[in-house]
Design an enzyme around this catalytic site. Structure first.
Site, short mmCIF file in Angstrom:
data_model
loop_
_atom_site.label_atom_id
_atom_site.label_comp_id
_atom_site.label_asym_id
_atom_site.label_seq_id
_atom_site.Cartn_x
_atom_site.Cartn_y
_atom_site.Cartn_z
N ALA A 173 45.23 53.15 38.08
CA ALA A 173 43.83 53.15 38.50
C ALA A 173 42.91 53.90 37.54
O ALA A 173 41.75 53.54 37.38
CB ALA A 173 43.72 53.75 39.90
N CYS A 232 44.48 28.96 48.93
CA CYS A 232 44.43 28.57 50.33
C CYS A 232 45.84 28.73 50.90
O CYS A 232 46.82 28.26 50.30
CB CYS A 232 43.98 27.12 50.46
SG CYS A 232 44.15 26.48 52.14
N HIS A 257 50.48 44.39 40.96
CA HIS A 257 49.89 44.28 42.29
C HIS A 257 49.00 43.04 42.43
O HIS A 257 48.20 42.96 43.35
CB HIS A 257 49.12 45.56 42.63
CG HIS A 257 50.01 46.77 42.71
ND1 HIS A 257 49.55 48.06 42.58
CD2 HIS A 257 51.35 46.87 42.90
CE1 HIS A 257 50.58 48.90 42.69
NE2 HIS A 257 51.67 48.22 42.88
N GLN A 276 49.00 48.38 37.27
CA GLN A 276 48.93 48.44 38.72
C GLN A 276 47.56 47.98 39.21
O GLN A 276 47.33 47.90 40.41
CB GLN A 276 49.19 49.87 39.19
CG GLN A 276 50.59 50.37 38.85
CD GLN A 276 50.73 51.87 39.09
OE1 GLN A 276 50.22 52.70 38.34
NE2 GLN A 276 51.43 52.22 40.13
N CYS A 327 39.08 27.47 53.10
CA CYS A 327 39.16 26.25 52.30
C CYS A 327 38.56 25.09 53.11
O CYS A 327 38.40 25.18 54.32
CB CYS A 327 40.65 26.02 52.02
SG CYS A 327 41.05 24.53 51.11
N PHE A 370 40.80 53.26 45.29
CA PHE A 370 40.60 53.30 46.74
C PHE A 370 41.58 54.25 47.43
O PHE A 370 41.40 54.63 48.56
CB PHE A 370 40.69 51.89 47.35
CG PHE A 370 42.08 51.34 47.47
CD1 PHE A 370 42.81 51.56 48.62
CD2 PHE A 370 42.65 50.61 46.45
CE1 PHE A 370 44.10 51.06 48.74
CE2 PHE A 370 43.93 50.12 46.55
CZ PHE A 370 44.66 50.34 47.70
N SER A 417 48.94 58.41 38.31
CA SER A 417 49.54 59.66 38.77
C SER A 417 51.05 59.49 38.92
O SER A 417 51.76 60.43 39.22
CB SER A 417 48.92 60.07 40.11
OG SER A 417 49.07 59.00 41.03
#
Ligand SMILES: [Zn+2]
Length: 243
Positions: free
Chosen positions: A23, A128, A120, A102, A152, A34, A193
């Protein structure tokens, strides 16, 4: 010799660099992590992010899932920063063979990187869940109905190709990441981290003697690294690559 010039020397001598990032690479493009959440979320959402971004929550409460997803996880205006550009340059020079990330924002590709292994997933890919039709990020957003759930034309829900909590990582991405890291002559780890498993465990596959950690804060892996540089990933990499 200082750390920055040692990094530069190692890069110039290497032919098979792999970058592993988290991140912290994207925060320099103003995309917040987040996971680094605070009380602010509680004013807007009844549940912690880890609960909302889970497979079971997506299934049981898609409206709230997509409200959080759209407001807190999508940054369509974000641009690649100096770290992304330096890594793309290293790949173009034939030195860097893979970026293992990530992050889900697609900024490495936006900077020009070709071999990007997205542990990720990516917000740029959406499908769909009924007919499997592909949607870009923009198409997914413009397919949101009044309830905020993207659908969709076949009425199936459009799901981002992002790995949610409770979901497994893609086996093919994992095996390609393991292969890249285990063959690397230099591993640069930055902006992570190293606490999110199983992704963080991948760096244990590195067998060389040039593991570089670039981070603003200490990590549990600092003792295992051959070189630790404290600082901004964008500044450190752009100085090392001369861009
Ligand atoms: Zn469909």
């Amino acid at each position: 010799m200082n750390e920055q010039s040692l990094l530069k020397d190692w890069i110039s001598e290497s032919r098979n660099i792999v970058f592993f990032g988290g991140a912290g690479v994207s925060t320099e493009s103003n995309i917040p992590d987040f996971r680094g959440v605070d009380g602010l979320y509680h004013q807007e959402y009844q549940f912690p992010p880890e609960t909302i971004i889970s497979h079971s929550f997506y299934r049981s409460n898609p409206g709230e899932f997509f409200r959080f997803y759209k407001n807190k996880m999508l940054y369509p205006e974000a641009k690649p920063n100096a770290a992304h550009l330096a890594l793309a340059k290293l790949e173009e020079m034939g030195k860097l063979k893979a970026v293992v990330t990530q992050n889900i924002d697609g900024l490495h590709q936006a900077a020009g990187s070709k071999n990007v292994l997205e542990l990720h997933g990516s917000v740029r890919r959406n499908h769909c869940t009924r007919c499997m039709k592909f949607f870009t990020l923009e198409e997914m957003l413009s397919s949101m109905g009044e309830d905020g759930v993207p659908r969709c034309s076949c009425k199936g829900i459009i799901k981002p190709d992002v790995v949610l909590y409770e979901e497994g990582l893609d086996e093919d991405v994992i095996s390609r990441s393991v292969a890249s890291i285990s063959q690397a002559d230099m591993l640069i780890v930055g902006g992570t981290s190293l606490t999110v498993y199983p992704a963080a465990g991948l760096i244990d596959y590195y067998r060389g003697k040039r593991m570089v950690l670039i981070n603003k804060t200490v990590t549990p892996m600092d003792d295992k690294a051959d070189l630790v540089i404290s600082g901004s990933i964008g500044e450190v990499l752009s100085r090392a690559v001369d861009i």
